[in-house]
Design a protein around this motif. Sequence first.
Motif, mmCIF file in Angstrom:
data_model
loop_
_atom_site.group_PDB
_atom_site.id
_atom_site.type_symbol
_atom_site.label_atom_id
_atom_site.label_comp_id
_atom_site.label_asym_id
_atom_site.label_seq_id
_atom_site.Cartn_x
_atom_site.Cartn_y
_atom_site.Cartn_z
ATOM 1 N N ASN A 270 0.818 -1.214 0.000
ATOM 2 C CA ASN A 270 0.000 0.000 0.000
ATOM 3 C C ASN A 270 0.850 1.261 0.000
ATOM 4 O OD1 ASN A 270 -2.424 -1.509 0.129
ATOM 5 N ND2 ASN A 270 -2.207 -1.721 2.346
ATOM 6 N N ALA A 271 1.912 1.268 0.797
ATOM 7 C CA ALA A 271 2.717 2.480 0.938
ATOM 8 C C ALA A 271 3.559 2.760 -0.295
ATOM 9 C CB ALA A 271 3.621 2.360 2.173
ATOM 10 N N ILE A 272 4.027 1.696 -0.958
ATOM 11 C CA ILE A 272 4.942 1.893 -2.078
ATOM 12 C C ILE A 272 4.233 2.497 -3.280
ATOM 13 C CG2 ILE A 272 4.695 -0.281 -3.325
ATOM 14 C CD1 ILE A 272 7.991 1.412 -2.311
ATOM 15 N N LEU A 273 2.895 2.471 -3.312
ATOM 16 C CA LEU A 273 2.157 3.039 -4.437
ATOM 17 C C LEU A 273 2.444 4.526 -4.606
ATOM 18 C CD1 LEU A 273 -1.318 1.278 -4.090
ATOM 19 C CD2 LEU A 273 0.406 0.897 -5.848
ATOM 20 N N ILE A 274 2.581 5.234 -3.502
ATOM 21 C CA ILE A 274 2.871 6.667 -3.570
ATOM 22 C C ILE A 274 4.254 6.902 -4.156
ATOM 23 C CG2 ILE A 274 3.156 8.780 -2.203
ATOM 24 C CD1 ILE A 274 1.154 7.648 -0.226
ATOM 25 N N VAL A 275 5.202 6.065 -3.792
ATOM 26 C CA VAL A 275 6.560 6.182 -4.319
ATOM 27 C C VAL A 275 6.563 5.875 -5.818
ATOM 28 C CG1 VAL A 275 8.927 5.375 -4.085
ATOM 29 C CG2 VAL A 275 7.463 5.516 -2.062
ATOM 30 N N VAL A 276 5.813 4.849 -6.210
ATOM 31 C CA VAL A 276 5.721 4.502 -7.629
ATOM 32 C C VAL A 276 5.063 5.630 -8.419
ATOM 33 C CG1 VAL A 276 4.644 2.931 -9.275
ATOM 34 C CG2 VAL A 276 5.722 2.029 -7.218
ATOM 35 N N ALA A 277 4.058 6.273 -7.820
ATOM 36 C CA ALA A 277 3.366 7.367 -8.503
ATOM 37 C C ALA A 277 4.312 8.510 -8.837
ATOM 38 C CB ALA A 277 2.221 7.885 -7.640
ATOM 39 N N ALA A 278 5.330 8.717 -8.011
ATOM 40 C CA ALA A 278 6.280 9.810 -8.233
ATOM 41 C C ALA A 278 7.428 9.413 -9.145
ATOM 42 C CB ALA A 278 6.848 10.288 -6.892
ATOM 43 N N LEU A 279 7.498 8.129 -9.534
ATOM 44 C CA LEU A 279 8.625 7.658 -10.345
ATOM 45 C C LEU A 279 8.714 8.332 -11.715
ATOM 46 C CD1 LEU A 279 11.032 5.764 -10.671
ATOM 47 C CD2 LEU A 279 9.447 3.971 -11.415
ATOM 48 N N PRO A 280 7.609 8.470 -12.478
ATOM 49 C CA PRO A 280 7.740 9.130 -13.790
ATOM 50 C C PRO A 280 8.278 10.550 -13.703
ATOM 51 C CG PRO A 280 5.654 7.970 -13.643
ATOM 52 C CD PRO A 280 6.250 7.936 -12.273
ATOM 53 N N GLU A 281 7.736 11.355 -12.761
ATOM 54 C CA GLU A 281 8.234 12.726 -12.616
ATOM 55 C C GLU A 281 9.688 12.736 -12.169
ATOM 56 O OE1 GLU A 281 5.269 11.714 -11.727
ATOM 57 O OE2 GLU A 281 4.096 12.929 -13.125
ATOM 58 N N THR A 282 10.044 11.773 -11.319
ATOM 59 C CA THR A 282 11.435 11.680 -10.862
ATOM 60 C C THR A 282 12.370 11.399 -12.029
ATOM 61 O OG1 THR A 282 10.719 10.845 -8.703
ATOM 62 C CG2 THR A 282 13.017 10.468 -9.324
ATOM 63 N N LEU A 283 11.991 10.444 -12.870
ATOM 64 C CA LEU A 283 12.821 10.093 -14.013
ATOM 65 C C LEU A 283 12.946 11.248 -15.001
ATOM 66 C CD1 LEU A 283 11.606 6.446 -14.665
ATOM 67 C CD2 LEU A 283 13.901 7.137 -13.979
ATOM 68 N N VAL A 284 11.833 11.913 -15.284
ATOM 69 C CA VAL A 284 11.876 13.047 -16.199
ATOM 70 C C VAL A 284 12.769 14.145 -15.646
ATOM 71 C CG1 VAL A 284 10.505 14.898 -17.238
ATOM 72 C CG2 VAL A 284 9.635 12.562 -17.228
#
Length: 356
Positions: A270-284
């Motif tokens: 459940n918690a890692i979903l928020i981290v995954v959600a920020a992954l695209p913006e982080t990569l860009v």
Amino acid sequence: MVHYILKRMLLMIPTLFFILLINFLIVQIAPGGPVEQAIQQIQNAQGLGAGASGQSNLANLAQYQGARGLSPEMIEKIKAQYGFDRPATERFWLMLKGYMHLDFGTSFFKDKPVTQLLYEKLPVTLSLGVWSTFLIYLIAIPLGIKKAKNNGLLFDQSTSLLLAVSYAIPSFVFAILLIVFFAGGSYLQWFPLQGLVSENFSQLSFLAKIKDYLWHMCLPILSMLLGSFAARTYLTKYAFVEELNKPYVLTARVKGLSENQVIYGHVFRNAILIVVAALPETLVGIFFVGNLFIEIIFNLDGIGLLGFEAITQRDYPVIFGTLFLFTLFGMILRLLGDLLYHLIDPRIDFESRGGQ
């Protein structure tokens, strides 16, 4: 899910079209285009010196006030050289036709196809982006979980000072400091100052090539790591802290589960979903913003530096080619982020939500 993926991929086409259209309109009214720069260079070579009024629009010859020392025939030749002898609508249509065949045109000033330039610069940008992103998350996720488990305790408070320093100082500042201390600035000379590989790279053995590559990448990647891992760590920590305070965690603990079983068996998904959600913006951000300053400081000839030079030179084919690549890459990353969402928690079904 297949229907959702196809829908998102089809939506990329109008998105790319409108982004290219908006930026094409902007550059048409921006002063100091390639024609004006060419005229300025010729005038400087002839000792004519254009006045301040030479920064007018490209709409017609009368607006080139800085071109008084050149004949109308010369002006027309310059305009034809850069394709500005055609109407803007025709130029935009020709550009779109080329993009349909992945032909981004030829650079105005580098005399190379844009696709070739992007291909040549891509290894540097990928090296920086992939390695730094991997290491950032490799450190941030375990550290964030550890801080969440020790929320408010000594470990959490002591590491918060380190994170505060990392969050406050940009990556390029760390890059300068690392050069000063470890790349022959004023103290040690343990690492090379610039470049992706050594000059004799082609003559090295396979293992020596790997060692040489990692030796050159050490300081640039460390700079990006120090300047970026704090935000991901805080995001991970607060995501886990929020989940740890929910009733289902208390129920799991009452059942006698260990802390690791609670965190990795129940909370993590459940918690890692928020981290995954920020992954695209982080990569860009890492690939196309953070990379730029690092490429400049360490003289790494990547796509970020190529795009920056194209903007300063008004090299429109390169500008639009890099813009197209950045936009497409960002949309693909966001789609992959949604797929990771579904992979981590199959209960999330974007298709049933209408692709929202």
